[in-house]
Design a protein around this motif. Structure first.
Motif, PDB file in Angstrom:
ATOM      1  N   LEU A   9      -1.329  -2.236  -3.112  1.00  0.00           N
ATOM      2  CA  LEU A   9      -0.432  -2.276  -4.256  1.00  0.00           C
ATOM      3  C   LEU A   9       0.768  -1.357  -4.056  1.00  0.00           C
ATOM      4  CD1 LEU A   9       0.289  -3.125  -7.141  1.00  0.00           C
ATOM      5  CD2 LEU A   9      -1.193  -1.281  -7.980  1.00  0.00           C
ATOM      6  N   LEU A  10       0.516  -0.140  -3.591  1.00  0.00           N
ATOM      7  CA  LEU A  10       1.599   0.814  -3.376  1.00  0.00           C
ATOM      8  C   LEU A  10       2.535   0.350  -2.263  1.00  0.00           C
ATOM      9  CD1 LEU A  10      -0.387   4.161  -3.700  1.00  0.00           C
ATOM     10  CD2 LEU A  10       1.191   3.162  -5.364  1.00  0.00           C
ATOM     11  N   GLY A  11       1.958  -0.206  -1.194  1.00  0.00           N
ATOM     12  CA  GLY A  11       2.785  -0.733  -0.115  1.00  0.00           C
ATOM     13  C   GLY A  11       3.649  -1.882  -0.588  1.00  0.00           C
ATOM     14  N   PHE A  12       3.074  -2.770  -1.415  1.00  0.00           N
ATOM     15  CA  PHE A  12       3.821  -3.899  -1.979  1.00  0.00           C
ATOM     16  C   PHE A  12       4.995  -3.404  -2.822  1.00  0.00           C
ATOM     17  CE2 PHE A  12       4.744  -6.782  -5.443  1.00  0.00           C
ATOM     18  CZ  PHE A  12       4.843  -8.018  -4.814  1.00  0.00           C
ATOM     19  N   LEU A  13       4.735  -2.473  -3.733  1.00  0.00           N
ATOM     20  CA  LEU A  13       5.789  -1.960  -4.616  1.00  0.00           C
ATOM     21  C   LEU A  13       6.876  -1.249  -3.825  1.00  0.00           C
ATOM     22  CD1 LEU A  13       3.630  -0.605  -7.591  1.00  0.00           C
ATOM     23  CD2 LEU A  13       5.046  -2.670  -7.542  1.00  0.00           C
ATOM     24  N   ALA A  14       6.478  -0.453  -2.832  1.00  0.00           N
ATOM     25  CA  ALA A  14       7.460   0.263  -2.021  1.00  0.00           C
ATOM     26  C   ALA A  14       8.339  -0.702  -1.248  1.00  0.00           C
ATOM     27  CB  ALA A  14       6.740   1.214  -1.060  1.00  0.00           C
ATOM     28  N   ALA A  15       7.734  -1.746  -0.654  1.00  0.00           N
ATOM     29  CA  ALA A  15       8.506  -2.732   0.103  1.00  0.00           C
ATOM     30  C   ALA A  15       9.427  -3.526  -0.811  1.00  0.00           C
ATOM     31  CB  ALA A  15       7.564  -3.671   0.854  1.00  0.00           C
ATOM     32  N   PHE A  16       8.947  -3.874  -2.008  1.00  0.00           N
ATOM     33  CA  PHE A  16       9.755  -4.660  -2.947  1.00  0.00           C
ATOM     34  C   PHE A  16      10.968  -3.867  -3.437  1.00  0.00           C
ATOM     35  CE2 PHE A  16      10.739  -5.827  -7.371  1.00  0.00           C
ATOM     36  CZ  PHE A  16      11.099  -7.156  -7.187  1.00  0.00           C
ATOM     37  N   ILE A  17      10.738  -2.620  -3.863  1.00  0.00           N
ATOM     38  CA  ILE A  17      11.832  -1.805  -4.399  1.00  0.00           C
ATOM     39  C   ILE A  17      12.867  -1.492  -3.323  1.00  0.00           C
ATOM     40  CG2 ILE A  17      12.414   0.455  -5.387  1.00  0.00           C
ATOM     41  CD1 ILE A  17       9.650   0.362  -6.783  1.00  0.00           C
ATOM     42  N   SER A  18      12.407  -1.044  -2.152  1.00  0.00           N
ATOM     43  CA  SER A  18      13.348  -0.715  -1.073  1.00  0.00           C
ATOM     44  C   SER A  18      14.048  -1.973  -0.568  1.00  0.00           C
ATOM     45  CB  SER A  18      12.624  -0.009   0.075  1.00  0.00           C
ATOM     46  OG  SER A  18      11.625  -0.841   0.643  1.00  0.00           O
ATOM     47  N   GLY A  19      13.346  -3.126  -0.592  1.00  0.00           N
ATOM     48  CA  GLY A  19      13.958  -4.380  -0.183  1.00  0.00           C
ATOM     49  C   GLY A  19      15.097  -4.775  -1.100  1.00  0.00           C
ATOM     50  N   CYS A  20      14.889  -4.649  -2.402  1.00  0.00           N
ATOM     51  CA  CYS A  20      15.953  -4.961  -3.367  1.00  0.00           C
ATOM     52  C   CYS A  20      17.182  -4.085  -3.143  1.00  0.00           C
ATOM     53  CB  CYS A  20      15.430  -4.779  -4.791  1.00  0.00           C
ATOM     54  SG  CYS A  20      14.260  -6.033  -5.347  1.00  0.00           S
ATOM     55  N   LEU A  21      16.952  -2.794  -2.966  1.00  0.00           N
ATOM     56  CA  LEU A  21      18.063  -1.859  -2.760  1.00  0.00           C
ATOM     57  C   LEU A  21      18.813  -2.168  -1.465  1.00  0.00           C
ATOM     58  CD1 LEU A  21      16.302   1.475  -3.841  1.00  0.00           C
ATOM     59  CD2 LEU A  21      17.953   0.126  -5.156  1.00  0.00           C
ATOM     60  N   ALA A  22      18.070  -2.404  -0.388  1.00  0.00           N
ATOM     61  CA  ALA A  22      18.700  -2.657   0.909  1.00  0.00           C
ATOM     62  C   ALA A  22      19.455  -3.980   0.914  1.00  0.00           C
ATOM     63  CB  ALA A  22      17.638  -2.650   2.014  1.00  0.00           C
ATOM     64  N   CYS A  23      18.903  -5.005   0.257  1.00  0.00           N
ATOM     65  CA  CYS A  23      19.551  -6.315   0.210  1.00  0.00           C
ATOM     66  C   CYS A  23      20.901  -6.212  -0.504  1.00  0.00           C
ATOM     67  CB  CYS A  23      18.646  -7.315  -0.498  1.00  0.00           C
ATOM     68  SG  CYS A  23      19.246  -9.018  -0.462  1.00  0.00           S
ATOM     69  N   LYS A  24      20.927  -5.567  -1.665  1.00  0.00           N
ATOM     70  CA  LYS A  24      22.185  -5.388  -2.398  1.00  0.00           C
ATOM     71  C   LYS A  24      23.188  -4.591  -1.577  1.00  0.00           C
ATOM     72  CE  LYS A  24      20.422  -5.637  -7.145  1.00  0.00           C
ATOM     73  NZ  LYS A  24      20.290  -4.909  -8.427  1.00  0.00           N
ATOM     74  N   PHE A  25      22.707  -3.534  -0.938  1.00  0.00           N
ATOM     75  CA  PHE A  25      23.580  -2.674  -0.141  1.00  0.00           C
ATOM     76  C   PHE A  25      24.219  -3.445   1.011  1.00  0.00           C
ATOM     77  CE2 PHE A  25      23.992   0.317   3.483  1.00  0.00           C
ATOM     78  CZ  PHE A  25      24.976   1.137   2.961  1.00  0.00           C
ATOM     79  N   MET A  26      23.409  -4.255   1.727  1.00  0.00           N
ATOM     80  CA  MET A  26      23.931  -4.968   2.890  1.00  0.00           C
ATOM     81  C   MET A  26      24.919  -6.055   2.510  1.00  0.00           C
ATOM     82  SD  MET A  26      23.339  -3.795   5.779  1.00  0.00           S
ATOM     83  CE  MET A  26      23.971  -5.230   6.662  1.00  0.00           C
ATOM     84  N   LEU A  27      24.756  -6.672   1.361  1.00  0.00           N
ATOM     85  CA  LEU A  27      25.726  -7.676   0.915  1.00  0.00           C
ATOM     86  C   LEU A  27      27.125  -7.069   0.822  1.00  0.00           C
ATOM     87  CD1 LEU A  27      23.640  -9.457  -1.870  1.00  0.00           C
ATOM     88  CD2 LEU A  27      24.330 -10.440   0.321  1.00  0.00           C
ATOM     89  N   ALA A  28      27.203  -5.839   0.328  1.00  0.00           N
ATOM     90  CA  ALA A  28      28.491  -5.155   0.221  1.00  0.00           C
ATOM     91  C   ALA A  28      28.995  -4.689   1.580  1.00  0.00           C
ATOM     92  CB  ALA A  28      28.364  -3.959  -0.731  1.00  0.00           C
ATOM     93  N   VAL A  29      28.083  -4.217   2.437  1.00  0.00           N
ATOM     94  CA  VAL A  29      28.466  -3.705   3.754  1.00  0.00           C
ATOM     95  C   VAL A  29      29.084  -4.795   4.621  1.00  0.00           C
ATOM     96  CG1 VAL A  29      27.553  -2.824   5.943  1.00  0.00           C
ATOM     97  CG2 VAL A  29      26.866  -1.769   3.794  1.00  0.00           C
ATOM     98  N   VAL A  30      28.469  -5.979   4.623  1.00  0.00           N
ATOM     99  CA  VAL A  30      28.961  -7.065   5.477  1.00  0.00           C
ATOM    100  C   VAL A  30      30.332  -7.535   5.022  1.00  0.00           C
ATOM    101  CG1 VAL A  30      28.516  -9.422   6.262  1.00  0.00           C
ATOM    102  CG2 VAL A  30      26.642  -7.792   6.104  1.00  0.00           C
TER     103      VAL A  30
END
Length: 268
Positions: free
Chosen positions: A222-243
């Motif tokens: 559960l903790l691994g799932f939540l950590a991957a989901f939250i960090s994934g959302c943040l990284a996805c938004k960040f990379m859209l702007a970076v590219v």
């Protein structure tokens, strides 16, 4: 696997799946630093859970694009393909190289992925070189993603099955070198990986059913799932702007430093 290890590894997976720094390479580095092997970190069970979390983070961040594709795809067909149908066609075409490589060489690739820091370091240097060229290249004009460009980007995704070759870095960097529209490239790169990740998860589930469930508790999952989901959302938004701003040279420098560090660590 402890709860803290699950959070760290899940966070690294979600973050590095989108940042052009190689998720498989950083997972190998993280496991080496934590002093755990693949089985101790949950094996296939944990990998499946964090990959599903990664897919969900993509769907959440890009839900408008996903809804647009789904709505248009199920429209009554006309004499000409709609934009939505062409988008889906490009995603299907981009999947072909990874599907072929994954089906034929899955076991060989998994053997390479297992904590091979020398290979990770060398592939990170390749990622750094690709990102640097992509950041410096200035096309005369930006082009739409066509089926043949999608196929070439798909070849880059297939190559990125090697640990240290970033999937997002390879697909985005290749797309930029092909002159693809920066405003559309990142979202295409993130959407095209969804079927591949789900395909990998299905194959892993089949293997898991044959070999038996890994001995890992519900809380680390559960903790691994939540950590991957939250960090994934943040990284996805960040990379859209970076590219869109084409600021990939910073990641090129990071990959070069980490790649050299991995090689030196392996030698020592």
């Amino acid at each position: 696997m402890s709860e803290l290890e699950a959070i760290i590894i899940g966070f690294v997976q979600g973050l590095t799946e989108y940042l052009p720094v190689s998720s498989s390479g950083h997972l190998a580095i993280g496991r080496a630093l934590l002093g755990v092997d693949a089985e101790a970190s949950g094996g296939l069970t944990f990998d499946i859970v964090v990959h599903i979390a990664t897919v969900l983070s993509t769907l959440v961040v890009l839900w408008k694009e996903v809804a647009w594709i789904a709505k248009g795809f199920f429209k009554m067909p006309s004499s000409r393909l709609s934009q939505e149908h062409r988008y889906v066609l490009n995603i299907i075409v981009s999947m072909i190289p990874a599907a072929v490589v994954g089906f034929l060489f899955k076991d060989e690739i998994e053997a390479l992925v297992t904590d091979n820091l020398l290979l990770v370091g060398c592939c990170l240097l390749v990622t750094a070189t690709l990102l640097l060229f992509a950041a410096l290249y200035k096309p005369a004009r930006e082009r739409q993603i066509s089926p043949w460009r999608a196929f070439v980007i798909g070849i880059a995704q297939a190559c990125a099955m090697l640990p240290g070759l970033s999937r997002s870095g390879s697909t985005i960097g290749t797309g930029l070198l092909l002159g693809c529209d920066k405003s559309k490239l990142a979202q295409f790169s993130f959407l095209m990986v969804i079927p591949v990740i789900l395909g990998e998860a299905i194959l892993d589930c089949k293997e898991l059913m044959e070999s038996g469930l890994n001995d890992i508790g519900a809380m680390p999952l559960l903790l691994g799932f939540l950590a991957a989901f939250i960090s994934g959302c943040l990284a996805c938004k960040f990379m859209l702007a970076v590219v869109r701003r084409c600021k990939l040279h910073y990641f090129a420098l990071y990959c070069a430093i980490v790649g050299v560090a991995c090689i030196i660590f392996n030698i020592l």
